[in-house]
Scaffold this active site. Structure first.
Site, mmCIF file in Angstrom:
data_model
loop_
_atom_site.group_PDB
_atom_site.id
_atom_site.type_symbol
_atom_site.label_atom_id
_atom_site.label_comp_id
_atom_site.label_asym_id
_atom_site.label_seq_id
_atom_site.Cartn_x
_atom_site.Cartn_y
_atom_site.Cartn_z
ATOM 1 N N GLY A 165 0.826 -1.193 0.000
ATOM 2 C CA GLY A 165 0.000 0.000 0.000
ATOM 3 C C GLY A 165 0.867 1.251 0.000
ATOM 4 O O GLY A 165 1.872 1.325 -0.700
ATOM 5 N N TRP A 191 -2.493 2.110 -8.444
ATOM 6 C CA TRP A 191 -3.451 3.199 -8.192
ATOM 7 C C TRP A 191 -2.811 4.583 -8.373
ATOM 8 O O TRP A 191 -3.077 5.492 -7.600
ATOM 9 C CB TRP A 191 -4.056 3.130 -6.786
ATOM 10 C CG TRP A 191 -4.418 1.801 -6.229
ATOM 11 C CD1 TRP A 191 -4.003 1.288 -5.030
ATOM 12 C CD2 TRP A 191 -5.290 0.813 -6.792
ATOM 13 N NE1 TRP A 191 -4.544 0.043 -4.828
ATOM 14 C CE2 TRP A 191 -5.340 -0.279 -5.897
ATOM 15 C CE3 TRP A 191 -6.017 0.736 -7.976
ATOM 16 C CZ2 TRP A 191 -6.096 -1.411 -6.141
ATOM 17 C CZ3 TRP A 191 -6.761 -0.406 -8.225
ATOM 18 C CH2 TRP A 191 -6.805 -1.452 -7.314
ATOM 19 N N ILE A 192 -1.977 4.754 -9.367
ATOM 20 C CA ILE A 192 -1.247 6.010 -9.514
ATOM 21 C C ILE A 192 -2.058 7.009 -10.336
ATOM 22 O O ILE A 192 -2.229 6.849 -11.554
ATOM 23 C CB ILE A 192 0.135 5.773 -10.158
ATOM 24 C CG1 ILE A 192 0.899 4.692 -9.375
ATOM 25 C CG2 ILE A 192 0.918 7.072 -10.223
ATOM 26 C CD1 ILE A 192 1.025 4.965 -7.878
ATOM 27 N N GLU A 402 -5.160 8.854 0.484
ATOM 28 C CA GLU A 402 -4.187 9.459 1.401
ATOM 29 C C GLU A 402 -4.108 8.731 2.739
ATOM 30 O O GLU A 402 -3.925 9.345 3.788
ATOM 31 C CB GLU A 402 -4.518 10.949 1.646
ATOM 32 C CG GLU A 402 -4.704 11.772 0.397
ATOM 33 C CD GLU A 402 -3.422 11.956 -0.386
ATOM 34 O OE1 GLU A 402 -2.389 11.439 0.050
ATOM 35 O OE2 GLU A 402 -3.467 12.616 -1.428
#
Length: 613
Positions: A165, A191-192, A402
């Site tokens: 993660g 997940w960029i 975040e």
């Protein structure tokens, strides 16, 4: 009460609460508005917001963006022209160099226009460009920031990995330095945001460095480009919400990176990640707060328009309860945001915990708000072309972005406990590694923070008599959090690291207290500025929030009672049974019969197949 720190170490209001310390000078007086502090910057903010509103429904077609699952190039071009892609970039490199307060205002407005565009800009300005602006060398800034400010290239921030993660300390990607000083990177990123189209990417990999005479692995930040040999985009994913933004999977296969593309210092990538992520959480809190404000406006508009049983549903008390609850929580989120951006701009206090608290609070607020909007809209809330179902889908990601809210609650609770735990050496020592492994811990020791203040559940800041009752309850609750923290430390000692339910409850208590303190500071400032008679509505928001926050605090405190341990044991037993059976195990007669029939049919099929063979 101590208001300074002889060690010049930044201090944290939220951290002090766990020790029973109210560092009122960090919140009181409430910071002045953006317009008062910097009129020129305020005009820039108003210009940007006007431009966004002008584009909305024209260049920015949110329904099209959602349906086509992409942001059209003309939108990116228009954003570049008005300066939306240079919000955080210094002026000398072509950006607007907005303060944290101004950036939060603009991002909040953007989030009400389109969530996918907010993600694109947040990744570009708040993560990728910000990493280079903060940690890049002079040459790196000169080379890349003008490209990013002008929109000729988009920026991305590639930290998250399939295995770990966003745990920056324990990433798997690794880099080897070649004799000529260049680096060879191998690994995968997941997940960029902007990853499929970014021309400049801040990324991270483990590198070997010497520490105390030993060779160890530490994260290092790098600047990479898609034209570097060994870089590839493995693909993108389809998503529940924010469909216009693109999250890509990146692959580094012996990716060659020049020696001068190390971002910051070798082995110091963790510091880069922490500083950038703190800013990202503040930005996310701003976006969620702005979106929540918009939802309240939409809910009022719809509830006044929709007539049921001969009257608008806004006249029903149940609808009014929803509106009042959300309005009071938006007021609190606004108050936290004001304190945070002021602290970020001043730079004299540590806001890692506060940014995490604001992110948790605001992301859960916007989820509740959009869910209630769908409920109030009824069938219209569930279908297109009404925007409410899209608002709900877009809001869901914020509790994951975040750092998930579960991880952030552990971060808040464990960091808060760490200071008081230093009194018992084996606990303080044991806690440091888990905190580092969260990938979120602040860059200085809790023991130094402890020396900066003295325990005292007092608040010397003057408050209006109208707020006195709330102040008394707030101080009472601070003392209760301190006592609960101390009991947990002494009861569980090093075992507290495994008591996530206890840590979560302590974190929830701290979240309510920080929000309440910000609300009191903001309301006091309004009373000072306008007077009692002109603040009746704000006082009502303050009253409702403080009462409800106090009730939630009490619920969490009671859950720390020793009797709750039996309930926690029951939770663990049930979870163990579900894990063992890999399903909900209580029998259902019809389902059991179907399973038996399926088994018999399978056996018969196998018998016939064997016979034919």
């Amino acid at each position: 009460m101590s208001q300074g720190n002889s060690n010049d170490t930044p201090i944290s209001f939220a951290r002090g609460l766990f020790a029973g310390v109210v560092q009122h000078h960090l919140l009181f007086p409430y910071p002045k508005s953006l317009e008062v502090r910097n009129p020129d910057e305020a005009r820039e903010v108003r210009r940007l917001i006007r431009e966004l509103r002008r584009m909305q429904g024209d260049i920015i077609d949110s329904e099209r963006i959602d349906d086509e699952e992409r942001v059209p190039e003309e939108v990116i071009t228009a954003f570049a022209e008005i300066g939306m892609l240079g919000l955080t970039i210094p002026r000398e490199y072509g950006g607007l160099e907005l303060s944290s307060a101004a950036y939060a205002r603009v991002f909040s407005a953007l989030s009400t226009v389109d969530a996918s565009l907010a993600v694109l800009v947040g990744v570009h300005c708040g993560l990728g460009s910000r990493a280079i602006a903060l940690f890049g060398s002079r040459e790196q800034r000169q080379r890349y920031l003008p490209l990013l400010a002008s929109g000729r290239e988009l920026a991305a921030y590639a930290l998250t990995e399939p295995e770990t993660g966003s745990d920056a300390q324990n990433i798997v990607s690794h880099a080897r330095q070649e004799p000529d000083g260049s680096w060879v990177l191998n690994g995968r990123k997941l997940w960029i945001g902007n990853g499929h189209r970014a021309g400049v990417i801040a990324t991270f990999a483990q590198t070997e460095v010497e520490r105390n005479g030993k060779i160890v692995r530490r994260p290092t930040a790098f600047i990479i480009r898609p034209d570097m040999p060994g870089f590839s985009v493995e693909g993108t994913v389809r998503k529940l919400g924010i469909r216009g933004s693109t999250q890509a999977e990146l692959s580094y296969d012996n990716l060659r990176v020049p020696a001068d593309h190390v971002l910051g210092q070798v082995g110091k990538g963790f510091s880069v990640a922490v500083h950038v992520l703190n800013g990202g959480r503040l930005t996310l809190a701003a976006g969620c707060t702005g979106a929540s404000r918009q939802v309240v406006e939409e809910m009022v508009r719809f509830a006044e328009w929709r007539v049921q049983f001969g009257q608008p549903i806004a006249s029903f008390e149940i609808t009014q309860r929803k509106l009042a609850q959300l309005a009071s929580e938006v007021y609190a989120a606004d108050a936290m945001l004001g304190e945070l951006v002021a602290a970020a701009d001043q730079g004299d206090s540590d806001i890692a915990l506060e940014a995490a608290i604001a992110k948790v609070f605001a992301s859960e607020l916007v989820w509740r708000a959009t869910d209630e909007m769908v409920q109030v809209a009824g069938g219209r809330g569930y279908v297109k072309p009404y925007p409410y179902e899209r608002m709900l889908r877009d809001a869901r990601i914020n509790r994951i972005f975040e750092g998930t809210n579960e991880i952030l609650r552990l971060f808040i609770g464990l960091n808060g406990v760490q200071g008081p735990a230093e009194k018992l050496k084996e606990i303080g020592t044991a806690m440091r590694r888990p905190l580092r492994n969260l990938g979120l811990v602040s860059g200085y020791a809790a023991s130094r923070v402890k020396s900066a203040v003295r325990p005292s559940a007092e608040m010397d800041a003057a408050v209006h008599v109208r707020l006195e009752e709330h102040r008394k309850y707030f101080l009472k609750h601070v003392a209760e959090l301190s006592a609960a923290t101390d009991r947990a430390i002494r009861k569980y000692r090093t075992g507290i690291l495994e008591r996530q339910l206890v840590v979560e409850r302590l974190a929830n208590m701290a979240i309510e207290l920080y929000a309440t303190a910000c609300v009191l500071a903001r309301t006091q400032a309004l009373l000072d500025d306008r007077g009692l008679e002109q603040c009746s509505r704000e006082l009502a928001l303050c009253d409702l929030f403080c009462v409800e926050a106090g009730r939630r605090f009490r619920s969490q405190r009671l859950a720390l009672d020793s009797r709750e341990e039996d309930v926690d044991d029951t939770r663990r037993d049930i979870a163990a049974a579900v894990r063992e059976e890999r399903r909900y195990w209580v029998p259902d007669s019809i389902l059991e019969e179907l399973a038996n029939e399926d088994a018999q049919d399978g056996a018969e099929t196998n018998r016939q197949s064997s016979a034919r063979t």
